[in-house]
Structures are given as C-alpha cells and as structure tokens.
Design a protein around this motif. Sequence first.
Motif, PDB file in Angstrom:
ATOM      1  N   ALA A  93       0.794  -1.224   0.000  1.00  0.00           N
ATOM      2  CA  ALA A  93       0.000   0.000   0.000  1.00  0.00           C
ATOM      3  C   ALA A  93       0.829   1.278   0.000  1.00  0.00           C
ATOM      4  N   VAL A  94       2.005   1.279   0.638  1.00  0.00           N
ATOM      5  CA  VAL A  94       2.798   2.506   0.789  1.00  0.00           C
ATOM      6  C   VAL A  94       4.274   2.187   0.559  1.00  0.00           C
ATOM      7  N   PRO A  95       5.093   3.216   0.288  1.00  0.00           N
ATOM      8  CA  PRO A  95       6.496   2.965  -0.057  1.00  0.00           C
ATOM      9  C   PRO A  95       7.289   2.195   0.992  1.00  0.00           C
ATOM     10  N   HIS A  96       7.066   2.468   2.267  1.00  0.00           N
ATOM     11  CA  HIS A  96       7.803   1.733   3.297  1.00  0.00           C
ATOM     12  C   HIS A  96       7.602   0.233   3.144  1.00  0.00           C
ATOM     13  N   GLN A  97       6.392  -0.171   2.861  1.00  0.00           N
ATOM     14  CA  GLN A  97       6.109  -1.599   2.721  1.00  0.00           C
ATOM     15  C   GLN A  97       6.847  -2.186   1.526  1.00  0.00           C
ATOM     16  N   VAL A  98       6.969  -1.415   0.448  1.00  0.00           N
ATOM     17  CA  VAL A  98       7.723  -1.897  -0.709  1.00  0.00           C
ATOM     18  C   VAL A  98       9.193  -2.061  -0.336  1.00  0.00           C
ATOM     19  N   LEU A 115       1.106   6.552  -6.393  1.00  0.00           N
ATOM     20  CA  LEU A 115       2.353   6.921  -5.737  1.00  0.00           C
ATOM     21  C   LEU A 115       2.838   8.249  -6.314  1.00  0.00           C
ATOM     22  N   VAL A 116       2.817   9.316  -5.500  1.00  0.00           N
ATOM     23  CA  VAL A 116       3.189  10.640  -5.991  1.00  0.00           C
ATOM     24  C   VAL A 116       4.326  11.260  -5.186  1.00  0.00           C
ATOM     25  N   ASP A 117       4.891  10.543  -4.237  1.00  0.00           N
ATOM     26  CA  ASP A 117       6.002  11.062  -3.442  1.00  0.00           C
ATOM     27  C   ASP A 117       7.285  11.021  -4.278  1.00  0.00           C
ATOM     28  N   PRO A 118       7.932  12.155  -4.532  1.00  0.00           N
ATOM     29  CA  PRO A 118       9.103  12.159  -5.425  1.00  0.00           C
ATOM     30  C   PRO A 118      10.247  11.282  -4.928  1.00  0.00           C
ATOM     31  N   ALA A 119      10.526  11.320  -3.632  1.00  0.00           N
ATOM     32  CA  ALA A 119      11.632  10.515  -3.106  1.00  0.00           C
ATOM     33  C   ALA A 119      11.351   9.028  -3.293  1.00  0.00           C
ATOM     34  N   TRP A 123      13.331   6.288  -5.697  1.00  0.00           N
ATOM     35  CA  TRP A 123      13.836   5.016  -5.168  1.00  0.00           C
ATOM     36  C   TRP A 123      13.323   3.841  -6.008  1.00  0.00           C
ATOM     37  N   ILE A 124      12.037   3.868  -6.361  1.00  0.00           N
ATOM     38  CA  ILE A 124      11.481   2.823  -7.231  1.00  0.00           C
ATOM     39  C   ILE A 124      12.240   2.789  -8.556  1.00  0.00           C
ATOM     40  N   ALA A 125      12.498   3.965  -9.130  1.00  0.00           N
ATOM     41  CA  ALA A 125      13.238   4.013 -10.388  1.00  0.00           C
ATOM     42  C   ALA A 125      14.611   3.372 -10.233  1.00  0.00           C
ATOM     43  N   GLY A 126      15.246   3.602  -9.095  1.00  0.00           N
ATOM     44  CA  GLY A 126      16.541   2.989  -8.838  1.00  0.00           C
ATOM     45  C   GLY A 126      16.452   1.485  -8.719  1.00  0.00           C
ATOM     46  N   GLU A 127      15.401   0.992  -8.071  1.00  0.00           N
ATOM     47  CA  GLU A 127      15.206  -0.454  -7.968  1.00  0.00           C
ATOM     48  C   GLU A 127      14.991  -1.078  -9.347  1.00  0.00           C
ATOM     49  N   LEU A 128      14.211  -0.417 -10.190  1.00  0.00           N
ATOM     50  CA  LEU A 128      13.963  -0.923 -11.538  1.00  0.00           C
ATOM     51  C   LEU A 128      15.239  -0.897 -12.378  1.00  0.00           C
ATOM     52  N   ASP A 150       5.348  11.788 -13.472  1.00  0.00           N
ATOM     53  CA  ASP A 150       6.205  12.048 -14.630  1.00  0.00           C
ATOM     54  C   ASP A 150       7.350  12.986 -14.258  1.00  0.00           C
ATOM     55  N   ALA A 151       7.042  14.035 -13.508  1.00  0.00           N
ATOM     56  CA  ALA A 151       8.087  14.996 -13.123  1.00  0.00           C
ATOM     57  C   ALA A 151       9.161  14.332 -12.269  1.00  0.00           C
ATOM     58  N   ALA A 152       8.755  13.455 -11.361  1.00  0.00           N
ATOM     59  CA  ALA A 152       9.720  12.803 -10.468  1.00  0.00           C
ATOM     60  C   ALA A 152      10.557  11.757 -11.177  1.00  0.00           C
TER      61      ALA A 152
END
Length: 414
Positions: A93-98, A115-119, A123-128, A150-152
């Motif tokens: 549900a939230v980034p911490h859980q991921v 998911l709209v939190d830039p940080a 981090w997701i982009a880095g994992e991918l 898109d901006a993040a």
Amino acid sequence: MEDRVDHRFKGLPPDADGLTFAELTAQRRNLFTDGFTTPVLALSAERLEHNLALMESYATRHGLAFAPHGKTTMAPQLFQRQIEHGAWGITLAVPHQVRVARAYGVQRVFLANELVDPAALRWIAGELAGDETFRFVCYVDSVRGVELMDAALRGASRPVDVVVELAAGEGARTGVRTEAECAAVADAVAATGTLRLVGVAGYEGEVPRADPERVQAWLRRLVALAADFDKAGRFAAAGLDEIVVSAGGSAWFDAVADVFAEIPELSLPVLKLLRSGAYVSHDDGHYRKLTPFNRIPEEGALEPAFRLWTQVVSRPSPDQAFTNAGKRDAAYDLDLPFAQVVRRDGAERPATGIEVTALSDQHAWLRTAPGAELEVGDWVGLGLSHPCTSFDKWQLIPVAEADGTVVAYIRTFF
C-alpha cells in the motif's frame, strides 16, 4: 535470522534473552510450559498451512494470478510462504512496505495506491534500474497524479507500469469516478515517457451498499473498461506481453472469480490478478462472517489461525474477571476479542459462559455467567477479529503446533 531475543519482543521466555531467533526456534519450546509469558499471540502452524494451501488451490482452479495484500501481515517470512504457494507477487500500500518487501527479495510488487512522493518514486526508479527482473505496478487515479509521477521520474531508465484505478462508486474511497475520466488519465499516461499503461484495477470492497449484484455490476464495469481501452489501442503501443485486470479483497473474491471468468478475448493475454490478503490468518469475527467460502462451502473453508493467550489477574466478583491483555495486544476496531478456551494445569476446556465486554489499554474485561469456572492464574485463549490490526501489535509471533510446540517465529515490520 540474526536478530536476538530481548526486551523488544512481547511474550517470549525471559531466559531466552540473547538467543538468535534461529537458536530459539531450534529449541522447539512449548508455548504453555517452557517460559512464555502472557499475553502472547500465537499462530496455529496447521491452520496457517491449511489457509495458504486453500487459497493457492482456489486461485489455480479459477485461473487467477494471486498477489495477496502484504499490509495484512508485513511479515516477509509469510510473503515467502505465499510465493511458495503460487503467489504471482505481493500487493502493498505505501512505499515503506515496498522497501521491506524488496529488502527480503520480493520480485513482483503491486502497489494498490497512486504513488506521488518524489523521493519514493526515485527510489522505485533505482530499484527498476538495478534489477531488470523486478516487476512493479501501481495505481494512477488522476491526471495531476500522472503529472507528478512524470516529473519525479524524468531520466529514469525504465518506465513505471501503471493501472488506471476505477472507483467503486460515488462516495467510495480512491479511484477515477467515470469512464470518461479514466480515458483522460490513460491519455495523460500515454503522453509521458516515464509511465506505461498496463491495465485497470480497483477494489470492489468499497462498492456502496455492497451485495452480490452490486459488486458484480461494478466488476463488469472494470472488465468493460479494460476491453474499451484495448479496443481503442491504449495497450498496443506499450510493448506489453499481457494486460493486467486486478481486484479482490477478502470479502468478495468469489464475485471476482465469476466475473473475471467472463473477460473476453483481448489483443493480449490477461493477467487476472486477485489481491485478497486476510486469508492467511483468517479470524474469529469480521472475516469469519464475511468470507466468500460461506457462500461457496463446496470450495473449502478458511480456518482462524490466531489465538491471543492471556492470564486472569483479577476475579473481583462472581460475574466479573480481568485478564492481562488489552488494546495494546488485541484488535478491537471491528469486534472485541472472543473468549474461546481456558487452560489450567495443562488441561484445556471451552470458555463457556465467558465473554469479553470491553478492553482497557492492558486489561480485557470479562463477564462470567453463573457456573463459569474461572480463577486467577488461568490462561484464557482469545480469538481475534481483523488480521490487519492484530499483526501490527506484535513484532515477533510464535507459530505453534496443536500440542504447543513452537516451530517458527514470524517477524513483522510495521
């Protein structure tokens, strides 16, 4: 597990301090006779395995992929067992859980939220970028959300896969309210280079005044949305090998199975993704009443796997008693706990005539009927309602066989 037993973990034997979890597990202590202190929450080893196997067979029988909602347990050991029992991946549900799931090697995550939190997005982009086998899918439910994502994500090496969330109705929780707005969100996704539209999703548990007919009607809207998007070519340019259609809480997964069986042939194979999570422990209240297996008994039955062991610390009158577990230990948001059994001197009997009437922070209030035999020092086993607010009160949960032998300890991360 390298963590060691200490003061952080409720209910564990004081003489186990300093042992690693693995060392304590190897001792195969007995929950009732080898030093565990009350209150202590335990999971039934047999019932846990039964529930895992039942939902695996149910999903397979109905042609569903399964991504159980991990927010229920936040226990990577249980995530792994769910995956071993055929789960496609884990819903969160939230980034911490991921972050927890990724720390323990989960390779497929469905985030049932926009998911709209830039940080978090970076981090997701880095994992991918760092793991080409990692699959991540999340909701979008607004043009504004797409713009923020898109901006993040500008400069990311891989696009983030998204599904348009269809709201369950006016006044429901999140999600796009109309099909026209869904199309606008999909168009916004297509205009980015950072996001990839892979399907549609939603949560039928939010259907207003839910009953089988209303839930199925909404699910058919979801399926029709996927078909309309496909007909309009919204999935054609994305380089996809499948279209995701996802729904499914713990109260209506039979309706999901029935309607998803009707999904027409689309331009690509369809990943029919079910997300029910509470099944893993089930419960003795809310979900025992709501489980679809009540409507389809021929398909099996889930078994409540939790028991909170408490001890009578006061018996001030013939019709009242108090045990040493309260709101800090037991779920109480949907139902109060249920007195099930009493243990004394190694013998266990039904808790006939005993009812939990209230909870204080550290006490359960019990009403005792005439003839209910209960003494200070007795252990009272309580059934709980709502797994999601039971797991989160315990950092380490013993898994005990029917005779009390503890065969595992489940670590949670809330």
